[in-house]
Design a protein around this motif. Structure first.
Motif, PDB file in Angstrom:
ATOM      1  N   THR A  34       6.614 -20.073   0.867  1.00 26.07           N
ATOM      2  CA  THR A  34       4.969 -20.077   1.264  1.00 26.07           C
ATOM      3  C   THR A  34       4.017 -19.371   0.253  1.00 26.07           C
ATOM      4  OG1 THR A  34       5.789 -20.289   3.582  1.00 26.07           O
ATOM      5  CG2 THR A  34       3.616 -19.556   2.994  1.00 26.07           C
ATOM      6  N   ARG A  35       4.513 -18.305  -0.386  1.00 31.30           N
ATOM      7  CA  ARG A  35       3.697 -17.655  -1.112  1.00 31.30           C
ATOM      8  C   ARG A  35       3.305 -18.226  -2.574  1.00 31.30           C
ATOM      9  NH1 ARG A  35       4.982 -11.114   0.260  1.00 31.30           N
ATOM     10  NH2 ARG A  35       4.608 -11.151   2.365  1.00 31.30           N
ATOM     11  N   ILE A  36       4.720 -18.303  -3.144  1.00 31.17           N
ATOM     12  CA  ILE A  36       4.515 -19.299  -4.521  1.00 31.17           C
ATOM     13  C   ILE A  36       4.410 -20.404  -4.652  1.00 31.17           C
ATOM     14  CG2 ILE A  36       5.896 -19.171  -6.660  1.00 31.17           C
ATOM     15  CD1 ILE A  36       5.324 -16.187  -5.750  1.00 31.17           C
ATOM     16  N   LEU A  37       4.987 -21.456  -3.564  1.00 30.68           N
ATOM     17  CA  LEU A  37       4.484 -22.878  -3.961  1.00 30.68           C
ATOM     18  C   LEU A  37       3.850 -23.288  -2.746  1.00 30.68           C
ATOM     19  CD1 LEU A  37       8.484 -23.755  -4.363  1.00 30.68           C
ATOM     20  CD2 LEU A  37       6.571 -23.367  -6.142  1.00 30.68           C
ATOM     21  N   ALA A  38       3.389 -22.578  -1.955  1.00 34.33           N
ATOM     22  CA  ALA A  38       1.973 -23.134  -0.922  1.00 34.33           C
ATOM     23  C   ALA A  38       2.763 -24.407  -0.231  1.00 34.33           C
ATOM     24  CB  ALA A  38       0.940 -23.286  -1.708  1.00 34.33           C
ATOM     25  N   THR A  39       4.116 -24.146   0.247  1.00 27.84           N
ATOM     26  CA  THR A  39       4.502 -24.937   1.239  1.00 27.84           C
ATOM     27  C   THR A  39       4.033 -24.770   2.537  1.00 27.84           C
ATOM     28  OG1 THR A  39       6.253 -23.353   1.544  1.00 27.84           O
ATOM     29  CG2 THR A  39       6.842 -25.263   0.053  1.00 27.84           C
TER      30      THR A  39
ATOM     31  N   ALA B 164      18.082 -27.190  -5.321  1.00 26.67           N
ATOM     32  CA  ALA B 164      18.078 -27.455  -3.950  1.00 26.67           C
ATOM     33  C   ALA B 164      16.536 -27.993  -3.624  1.00 26.67           C
ATOM     34  CB  ALA B 164      18.131 -26.042  -3.183  1.00 26.67           C
ATOM     35  N   LEU B 165      15.715 -27.573  -4.188  1.00 25.39           N
ATOM     36  CA  LEU B 165      14.264 -27.947  -3.921  1.00 25.39           C
ATOM     37  C   LEU B 165      14.001 -29.344  -4.377  1.00 25.39           C
ATOM     38  CD1 LEU B 165      12.236 -24.591  -4.205  1.00 25.39           C
ATOM     39  CD2 LEU B 165      13.195 -25.717  -2.290  1.00 25.39           C
ATOM     40  N   ALA B 166      14.694 -29.667  -5.562  1.00 22.81           N
ATOM     41  CA  ALA B 166      14.515 -30.961  -5.891  1.00 22.81           C
ATOM     42  C   ALA B 166      14.919 -32.145  -5.050  1.00 22.81           C
ATOM     43  CB  ALA B 166      15.461 -31.195  -7.436  1.00 22.81           C
ATOM     44  N   GLU B 167      15.665 -31.673  -4.172  1.00 24.26           N
ATOM     45  CA  GLU B 167      16.388 -32.833  -2.696  1.00 24.26           C
ATOM     46  C   GLU B 167      15.187 -32.873  -1.936  1.00 24.26           C
ATOM     47  OE1 GLU B 167      19.933 -31.386  -1.141  1.00 24.26           O
ATOM     48  OE2 GLU B 167      21.066 -31.569  -3.127  1.00 24.26           O
ATOM     49  N   PHE B 168      14.245 -32.026  -2.080  1.00 23.99           N
ATOM     50  CA  PHE B 168      13.046 -32.077  -0.988  1.00 23.99           C
ATOM     51  C   PHE B 168      11.851 -32.275  -1.760  1.00 23.99           C
ATOM     52  CE2 PHE B 168      16.358 -29.573   0.566  1.00 23.99           C
ATOM     53  CZ  PHE B 168      16.435 -30.035   1.993  1.00 23.99           C
ATOM     54  N   ASP B 169      11.993 -32.912  -3.043  1.00 23.47           N
ATOM     55  CA  ASP B 169      10.744 -33.548  -3.708  1.00 23.47           C
ATOM     56  C   ASP B 169      10.013 -32.318  -4.367  1.00 23.47           C
ATOM     57  OD1 ASP B 169      11.288 -36.264  -3.428  1.00 23.47           O
ATOM     58  OD2 ASP B 169      10.345 -36.078  -1.416  1.00 23.47           O
ATOM     59  N   LEU B 170      10.248 -31.307  -4.668  1.00 21.09           N
ATOM     60  CA  LEU B 170       9.819 -30.091  -5.329  1.00 21.09           C
ATOM     61  C   LEU B 170      10.438 -30.011  -6.611  1.00 21.09           C
ATOM     62  CD1 LEU B 170       9.024 -27.675  -2.521  1.00 21.09           C
ATOM     63  CD2 LEU B 170       7.571 -29.215  -3.588  1.00 21.09           C
ATOM     64  N   GLN B 171       9.900 -30.468  -7.619  1.00 24.27           N
ATOM     65  CA  GLN B 171      10.450 -30.319  -9.083  1.00 24.27           C
ATOM     66  C   GLN B 171       9.909 -28.937  -9.630  1.00 24.27           C
ATOM     67  OE1 GLN B 171      12.616 -32.351  -9.963  1.00 24.27           O
ATOM     68  NE2 GLN B 171      12.443 -33.722  -8.249  1.00 24.27           N
ATOM     69  N   LEU B 172      10.692 -27.722  -9.674  1.00 28.43           N
ATOM     70  CA  LEU B 172      10.154 -26.564 -10.175  1.00 28.43           C
ATOM     71  C   LEU B 172      10.458 -26.488 -11.711  1.00 28.43           C
ATOM     72  CD1 LEU B 172      10.221 -25.831  -7.310  1.00 28.43           C
ATOM     73  CD2 LEU B 172      11.082 -23.922  -7.636  1.00 28.43           C
ATOM     74  N   THR B 173       9.628 -26.111 -12.516  1.00 28.94           N
ATOM     75  CA  THR B 173       9.730 -25.648 -13.875  1.00 28.94           C
ATOM     76  C   THR B 173      10.711 -24.254 -13.951  1.00 28.94           C
ATOM     77  OG1 THR B 173       8.078 -24.118 -13.960  1.00 28.94           O
ATOM     78  CG2 THR B 173       7.844 -26.458 -14.657  1.00 28.94           C
ATOM     79  N   SER B 174      11.318 -23.874 -14.864  1.00 22.84           N
ATOM     80  CA  SER B 174      12.039 -22.748 -15.077  1.00 22.84           C
ATOM     81  C   SER B 174      11.256 -21.563 -14.683  1.00 22.84           C
ATOM     82  CB  SER B 174      12.550 -22.366 -16.626  1.00 22.84           C
ATOM     83  OG  SER B 174      13.475 -21.397 -16.553  1.00 22.84           O
ATOM     84  N   GLU B 175       9.990 -21.442 -15.034  1.00 22.34           N
ATOM     85  CA  GLU B 175       8.989 -20.450 -14.954  1.00 22.34           C
ATOM     86  C   GLU B 175       8.760 -20.331 -13.293  1.00 22.34           C
ATOM     87  OE1 GLU B 175       8.632 -22.671 -17.213  1.00 22.34           O
ATOM     88  OE2 GLU B 175       8.985 -21.393 -18.920  1.00 22.34           O
ATOM     89  N   GLN B 176       8.536 -21.667 -12.487  1.00 17.86           N
ATOM     90  CA  GLN B 176       8.108 -21.447 -11.258  1.00 17.86           C
ATOM     91  C   GLN B 176       9.347 -20.910 -10.340  1.00 17.86           C
ATOM     92  OE1 GLN B 176       6.958 -25.860 -11.053  1.00 17.86           O
ATOM     93  NE2 GLN B 176       5.151 -25.079 -10.144  1.00 17.86           N
ATOM     94  N   ALA B 177      10.640 -21.457 -10.472  1.00 19.63           N
ATOM     95  CA  ALA B 177      11.847 -20.928 -10.008  1.00 19.63           C
ATOM     96  C   ALA B 177      11.976 -19.519 -10.234  1.00 19.63           C
ATOM     97  CB  ALA B 177      12.997 -21.694 -10.791  1.00 19.63           C
TER      98      ALA B 177
END
Length: 241
Positions: free
Chosen positions: A30-35, A80-93
């Motif tokens: 919630t805090r980092i990706l604003a889900t 894990a999050l790629a399976e829910f249509d969230l493609q994270l960069t290494s920096e985001q991860a």
């Protein structure tokens, strides 16, 4: 300290067995990706735990330090999050991982845990913890939960300190050898099929699978009991074990 081989013992997994591991996961996203509120947090959490275990197994056990550990932690979120249509960069991860890590010490035991441990000890059970992970990180969580007020530190076993990682039966054998216990008199409670159910059963222990996330078994292993909450766990341990 060693005990009689006839002594009954109950050991708990730590993460998502003694406390709700979903809370720091959800807050970090919630805090980092604003889900949003409707994001499937529980399903995503389960997949993150799945990839964490799978990546650790590929490395021969949970890494405890260095770049291997940091890379595994980033990859588990990305996969894990790629399976829910969230493609994270290494920096985001990395940012999600750092937030997730920072939140893991603001935790509390599930309702009923303290009372159950107290009751088990009053009935002369040996009570302990077996957990995977780096020693300092896991011990910080244990201290945050005040578990050392309930369980002696010499009955707390952390894979990174022992040298074997669940589901390796040698971790469970180390516990019984160290404490002088017989496997058939030991019971293990954990949420992970791969690490907890498979590992403890293969070591000859009784197993309560704490399947409070309603996940699917990954093999033909048969836990002795399937439980979904601490009222059930308490009933099984105090009335049937």
């Amino acid at each position: 300290m060693t005990f009689s081989s006839q002594q009954r013992a109950v050991f708990f997994d730590l993460d998502d067995t003694l406390y709700d591991h979903l809370i720091p996961f959800r807050t970090a996203l919630t805090r980092i990706l604003a889900t949003k509120e409707d994001f499937p947090y529980e399903q995503a959490y389960h997949r993150m735990r799945y990839f964490s275990d799978a990546l650790s197994a590929e490395l021969g056990g949970t890494p405890t330090h260095g770049e291997e550990l940091h890379q595994m932690r980033r990859q588990r979120f990305q996969m894990a999050l790629a399976e829910f249509d969230l493609q994270l960069t290494s920096e985001q991860a990395q940012a999600v991982q750092e937030e997730y890590l920072s939140l893991q010490y603001a935790i509390g035991l599930f309702d009923g845990v303290k009372e159950l441990i107290t009751d088990l000890k009053a009935r002369n059970f040996i009570v302990g913890v077996i957990t995977n992970g780096p020693p300092d990180h896991q011990m910080n969580k244990i201290q945050a939960l005040a578990l050392t007020k309930l369980i002696p530190e010499d009955q707390i076993f952390i894979s990174g300190a022992v040298g074997f990682t669940k589901p390796d039966v040698r971790l469970f054998q180390h516990v019984t050898d160290k404490l002088g216990l017989a496997p058939e008199n030991c019971c293990y409670i954990g949420d992970s099929w791969r690490n907890d159910v498979v590992g403890a059963l293969d070591a000859g222990w009784k197993v309560l699978w704490f399947n409070h996330r309603n996940v699917t078994p990954e093999s033909d292993h048969q836990p002795h009991h399937l439980v979904t909450g601490y009222p059930e766990i308490t009933k099984v341990l105090l009335e049937q074990m």
